[in-house]
Design an enzyme around this catalytic site. Structure first.
Site, mmCIF file in Angstrom:
data_model
loop_
_atom_site.group_PDB
_atom_site.id
_atom_site.type_symbol
_atom_site.label_atom_id
_atom_site.label_comp_id
_atom_site.label_asym_id
_atom_site.label_seq_id
_atom_site.Cartn_x
_atom_site.Cartn_y
_atom_site.Cartn_z
ATOM 1 N N TRP A 28 -6.699 34.295 -9.138
ATOM 2 C CA TRP A 28 -6.033 35.481 -8.557
ATOM 3 C C TRP A 28 -6.708 35.968 -7.302
ATOM 4 O O TRP A 28 -7.936 35.964 -7.225
ATOM 5 C CB TRP A 28 -6.159 36.633 -9.556
ATOM 6 N N GLU A 29 -5.898 36.481 -6.386
ATOM 7 C CA GLU A 29 -6.433 37.132 -5.177
ATOM 8 C C GLU A 29 -7.323 36.182 -4.386
ATOM 9 O O GLU A 29 -8.291 36.588 -3.774
ATOM 10 C CB GLU A 29 -7.259 38.386 -5.535
ATOM 11 N N GLY A 30 -6.941 34.930 -4.373
ATOM 12 C CA GLY A 30 -7.737 33.933 -3.656
ATOM 13 C C GLY A 30 -8.698 33.248 -4.604
ATOM 14 O O GLY A 30 -9.465 33.897 -5.303
ATOM 15 N N HIS A 77 -12.861 32.414 -1.285
ATOM 16 C CA HIS A 77 -13.852 33.463 -1.039
ATOM 17 C C HIS A 77 -15.168 32.895 -0.538
ATOM 18 O O HIS A 77 -15.843 33.521 0.280
ATOM 19 C CB HIS A 77 -14.022 34.322 -2.294
#
Lengths: 605, 605
Positions: free
Chosen positions: A441-443, A448
């Site tokens: 999720w979210e990258g 990251h």
């Protein structure tokens, strides 16, 4: 098993460690909150998590979201609990700081951590609504705000964020959804498919306000060309009343390993050419660039910290359960006596491991939130800028290291329980299933890691990163002679030197344009930085705890909490931090087996 | 997604790496198998796994075992596939070496690995039947064998092993089940409850032959006092015909995170005082000691390797799926071109990581099986003894390191797929759920770590362990100048020195009776030894592969397989093995935060 949570550590963070008052004194908050409110907010928040929210966690897992005849139905009780949270000020209205009485992140998130631990599927529903509301609040017109926000904040409507498409996952810029202009310059016709839309549908609200990335005709290729549109499931008239269905169709819900109480939807927009959206921001500039993704990312920056936080919340909850079990379960003998399993050295090692990791990562997370609070609310512009940089550096560390570690920690919690931990008699197997998505999720973790080594290490000529490191250096220098923690500071000092080495390696690789090395070692570089900062946070906390231990009588009720804080720092510095030495050596060797390896040899045929 | 498996690596192990012929030449096998049969056995085994077994894997997950009105029902197709495997010689009749045509472990397990990968729940059903049959074959009377074995080997009946009770999990010696003598000296009345009984019931066979640990009246306290009894679900008359129900009641089936196709049962024996068992071995001696647990452990020794093997099979399967996906999925750009994700450095790193770990652990596992084959079948008694010692040392390494690593690898496979990997569109999320129990089954990781440091390092005055280390030392010395692998052998050399250091530390701790340190660092000591032996195995294989690469034309169809073998060794030696240096330093520091930490500070209240 009753829901238990480490609320004492949250109180320590807000009341004893972070300079919380600096945040509460900002103009936006000073009339609403003082440090004396913290205790009550946390105590009350913990109570509703125990009594109202945690009971529905297992309900959603056993009665997942269903999709029948085009209708998505959420598990029993989800609607009521969603509305309870939203109506009573534990959700979006407190998370959106621009609302009167909106809470600082450090305060709101201390409660929200417990909500996410008590029922992560419910946490997602709240979170997405807050996110969408925050985007409208920041980038919508006054009319948009009046039209959408009151009901989004009151629990009547929910919100979503629509990025992913079947062929555009990690690479959002490949999105195919289109936005066609109409006579009204702010209204576009939307056409396209979006997938993996969290809380994309369900029966918990009367309306869903989707924020959708789509490309207008003048939009350039890639992510820069995407605009952002408010697309309500049912049209919302200018007076705020609800109109006709807006040609948004739910095509499917995903069958996931976990988070089964949350509807992850595939949505079709404009199947009948009758889907309308309201443009946020401005049309593309002369080069075809829109601010769609930038607007969404503004909200996602905090979401990324939030995702690491969510993961750590679940790991903490699993640790709390495992620690209870270890205290109660009798098994095996020590010196001829049957004992509770907490007496066995490896069980203690696992509990320590979970305690140190979850407390250390929690500290890093709250340092991130504190930095965002100051960045967005302080009148001291220099300080705000510095804090913004720090938050920006911490974000990928929290997201990637937080979520990757959480999976390992929930596994460890299950190991403490043994066979029963693998059954649904205990909530740990659900936590393991629920938390695994958070590394994606979210990258993903790799996205990251690249954000760290390609952007955060190098932004503004690398100065913010150098300054951030210098602060850690100063902390070590100022405290390394602390009695009782000499060895731990020595380890942190060595680990700092390693991090410095890793930074220099990356400078060199960037100079040489060694793309393969940059990518190949990015995740490990991120682990080096994360483990240094987690150790630093734990040692900061240990210094406070040491002072408390010296002050308090030996039989004080809270003495073991402080001893535990010192122990967390020691354990992490002595048992986990040395991993940094190892990783740094591996980076220095820069083994290139990978790029030299024929791709065909990697594939099982 | 179609079932794929790394069958090429299994062929390499049996035909190019291990001295398979030494095993096949043993009297027990020489009339039945030759090296030329291997190719066909593996190819045919792979085919039935693809076509017959793997299709039911997802069926069992979506239609778990049910328990209604006292009746356990297995998922659709499980009965047919169980009987197909057993009747066609892919199951217990080949696994039980004393059966005419029984296969050596190295051959049987190479097929069984694929069966466990294709459907681990089915694998367990087969495995438990083989285990129970093997115990009867080794410790039963001739009458017992005639009475039970034919139908257990043919697929008509299944078998189970009953150790665990609600209050006796890791500590089997606390078992409360009782065995009361009757007029017939071999028949006992059995009374007690057993839980977590794999394949304990279900509709796949006409009868279930339970092997049950219970304490006779003269049995002493602890595990030594337990006897072992054959307790059929339906009584089996002396002529082999089936009689009345034998008062064995299924009370519940567990609701597990995975392995949902396999019935994990709670069984009550003798609720109506009408449950009878046939004693295996002899009644307790004058000190009250029986051989019950020892008889079961004789079978469990191989089961422990088998559990690590099962875990590695699932990790390998997840790797095979992830590698396929990485070759097909297009996402992101490199130098302006859209690419399949295998081109991204971190995806390649993850694939490499899975490849190196699963191949290396597989090699260690097959070294274990080879050692057991020689130990049990060689006419060279000295060699057999040495091999028995090696198998005994490798067993805890395989069980603990194999199962712990498998969980990390299936997580990594999911990460390669991203969001879709979290859904049940792909089999990886099931593999993750199915494999996690294997760190607990057959003794938790810590139990095996203690087995290593308390028993295996010290058995026979520590000589076997010293000899085992000396063989690794010789291998390094003989090959460390190998062109192209200098760095990797240097790392192995250093890691060997670390292992030696860890062994000396343990000698010291044993001398000082430092129980806390012995337990606290046991798991990490096991990881040190495991990573050394895995690297050694991979380098042994790389030497062979290097020679093949030199011999073969550059465009040979198999060249990438051999390049991949060298790459696995290099990757592991350069990226994973350095972990040993780190762990050794941590052991040397012998941080005692743990024992000094007040127990109360570990518990979340």
């Amino acid at each position: 098993m009753e829901f238990k949570y480490n609320v004492r550590d949250l109180k320590f963070i807000l009341k004893e460690w972070l300079p919380t008052e600096e945040v509460l004194e900002c103009d936006r908050f000073k009339d609403f909150y003082s440090i004396d409110d913290i205790e009550q907010i946390l105590t009350e928040g913990y109570k509703i998590c125990r009594e109202v929210i945690s009971p529905i966690n297992v309900v959603g897992d056993r009665n997942p979201v269903t999709f029948e005849n085009g209708v998505v139905t959420s598990p029993p009780g989800y609607k009521e609990v969603f509305q309870f949270i939203q109506k009573n000020g534990w959700g979006s209205s407190s998370e959106c700081v621009e609302v009167e009485g909106g809470m600082p992140l450090i305060v709101f998130k201390s409660v929200f951590e417990m909500i996410a631990a008590a029922c992560p599927a419910m946490g997602s529903n709240i979170k997405l609504t807050s996110g969408a509301a925050n985007v409208i609040m920041n980038f919508g017109t006054e009319d948009d705000k009046k039209r959408f926000l009151p009901k989004m904040l009151s629990g009547e409507w929910q919100g979503t964020m629509n990025l992913t498409e079947p062929s555009a996952g990690s690479d959002v810029g490949d999105a195919l959804a289109k936005a066609y202009p109409t006579d009204d310059p702010r209204i576009y016709k939307i056409k396209g498919s979006k997938m993996f839309i969290t809380a994309g549908d369900g029966s918990i609200c009367d309306n869903t306000i989707h924020l959708v990335l789509a490309r207008p005709p003048q939009g350039c290729k890639g992510s820069a060309g995407l605009g952002l549109y408010i697309v309500p499931k049912f049209w919302v008239n200018e007076d705020g009343s609800v109109g006709n269905p807006n040609d948004v169709t739910t095509v499917a819900v995903e069958h996931k390993m976990g988070l089964k109480g949350s509807a992850t939807c595939m949505l079709n927009y404009g199947e009948d050419d009758e889907c309308y959206g309201i443009m946020l921001g401005t049309p593309p500039d002369e080069k075809g660039r829109s601010q769609g993704l930038a607007m969404m990312f503004r909200m996602m920056n905090e979401s990324r910290i939030g995702t690491g936080h969510n993961a750590n919340a679940q790991a903490s909850s699993a640790y709390a359960q495992a620690s209870q079990y270890a205290l109660e379960r009798v098994q095996g003998y020590i010196k001829g006596e049957r004992v509770t399993i907490v007496k066995h050295p490896d069980v203690r090692r696992m509990l320590m491991d979970m305690k140190a990791h979850t407390e250390g990562i929690r500290a890093m997370i709250f340092k991130g939130y504190y930095s965002l609070d100051i960045a967005e609310n302080s009148s001291d512009k220099a300080k705000a800028k510095k804090c913004e940089e720090i938050a920006s550096i911490l974000t990928p560390l929290i997201k990637c290291y937080g979520s990757e570690t959480a999976v390992a920690m929930t596994c460890e919690a299950m190991q403490v329980l043994g066979g029963v931990g693998y059954t649904n008699e205990f909530p740990i197997e659900q936590s393991l299933r629920d938390s695994k998505i958070l590394t994606i999720w979210e990258g993903t973790s790799f996205i990251h890691a690249q954000d760290l080594v390609k952007r955060k290490m190098r932004m503004d000529d690398g100065n913010p990163f150098v300054n951030w490191m210098a602060d850690i250096r100063s902390f070590i220098d100022a405290n390394k002679a602390t009695a009782g923690l000499e060895k731990e500071f020595e380890n942190l000092d060595m680990a700092y030197t390693c991090m410095d080495e890793v930074k220099k390696l990356y400078d060199l690789w960037h100079l040489n344009k060694s793309d393969e090395l940059i990518g190949l070692y990015a995740t490990r570089a991120l682990f080096v930085c994360s483990q240094v900062v987690v150790a630093e946070c734990l040692l900061e906390q240990a210094l406070i705890a040491q002072r408390k231990i010296a002050e308090l009588p030996g039989d004080h009720f809270d003495i073991n909490f402080y001893k535990g804080k010192v122990a967390s720092a020691k354990y992490y510095a002595n048992n986990i931090l040395p991993n940094v030495f190892n990783l740094t050596e591996i980076l220095q060797n820069a083994d290139l087996t990978n790029p030299e390896w024929p791709e065909e040899s990697l594939i099982v045929n």
